[in-house]
Design a protein around this motif. Structure first.
Motif, PDB file in Angstrom:
ATOM      1  N   LYS A 147       0.835  -1.233   0.158  1.00 39.89           N
ATOM      2  CA  LYS A 147      -0.102  -0.038   0.060  1.00 39.89           C
ATOM      3  C   LYS A 147       0.896   1.142  -0.191  1.00 39.89           C
ATOM      4  N   VAL A 148       0.303   2.147  -0.735  1.00 37.32           N
ATOM      5  CA  VAL A 148       1.171   3.461  -0.914  1.00 37.32           C
ATOM      6  C   VAL A 148       0.171   4.663  -0.282  1.00 37.32           C
ATOM      7  N   GLU A 149       0.714   5.445   0.623  1.00 41.01           N
ATOM      8  CA  GLU A 149      -0.142   6.480   1.088  1.00 41.01           C
ATOM      9  C   GLU A 149       0.705   7.809   0.893  1.00 41.01           C
ATOM     10  N   ASP A 150       0.176   9.032   0.471  1.00 39.96           N
ATOM     11  CA  ASP A 150       0.982  10.084   0.189  1.00 39.96           C
ATOM     12  C   ASP A 150       2.339   9.912  -0.296  1.00 39.96           C
ATOM     13  N   GLN A 163       4.200   7.343  -0.274  1.00 36.55           N
ATOM     14  CA  GLN A 163       5.099   6.514   0.383  1.00 36.55           C
ATOM     15  C   GLN A 163       4.439   5.136   0.876  1.00 36.55           C
ATOM     16  N   VAL A 193       3.540   1.980   3.049  1.00 35.03           N
ATOM     17  CA  VAL A 193       3.143   1.997   4.343  1.00 35.03           C
ATOM     18  C   VAL A 193       2.627   0.452   4.655  1.00 35.03           C
ATOM     19  N   TRP A 213       4.545  -5.428   3.027  1.00 34.58           N
ATOM     20  CA  TRP A 213       4.632  -5.443   1.582  1.00 34.58           C
ATOM     21  C   TRP A 213       5.256  -6.810   1.271  1.00 34.58           C
ATOM     22  N   ASN A 219       6.926   1.968   7.293  1.00 29.26           N
ATOM     23  CA  ASN A 219       6.225   2.991   8.428  1.00 29.26           C
ATOM     24  C   ASN A 219       6.562   4.529   7.808  1.00 29.26           C
ATOM     25  N   ALA A 220       5.506   5.099   7.076  1.00 25.79           N
ATOM     26  CA  ALA A 220       5.907   6.525   6.521  1.00 25.79           C
ATOM     27  C   ALA A 220       7.207   6.293   5.438  1.00 25.79           C
TER      28      ALA A 220
END
Length: 55
Positions: free
Chosen positions: A5-8, A10, A12, A15, A31-32
């Motif tokens: 998953k990618v958030e902003d 980055q 997260v 994986w 984490n971030a």
């Protein structure tokens, strides 16, 4: 192939990376955008080859 998953922009969470034949190659958590915790590298048959602990 890679699953995660990618958030902003980055990575997260959990994986997984796979070889072309479909066997798992590596797994770990982000984490971030930073690799954290236990990372596992797998052999050609999908068995655990090496475990690395990341900050």
């Amino acid at each position: 192939m890679v699953q995660g998953k990618v958030e902003d922009g980055q990575p997260v969470g959990y994986w997984e990376w796979y070889r072309l034949d479909g066997t798992i190659k590596r797994s770990g958590h982000f984490n971030a955008g930073e690799a954290v915790g236990e990372w596992i590298t797998y052999d050609q048959k999908g068995g655990v080859y090496k475990v690395t602990h990341r900050g």
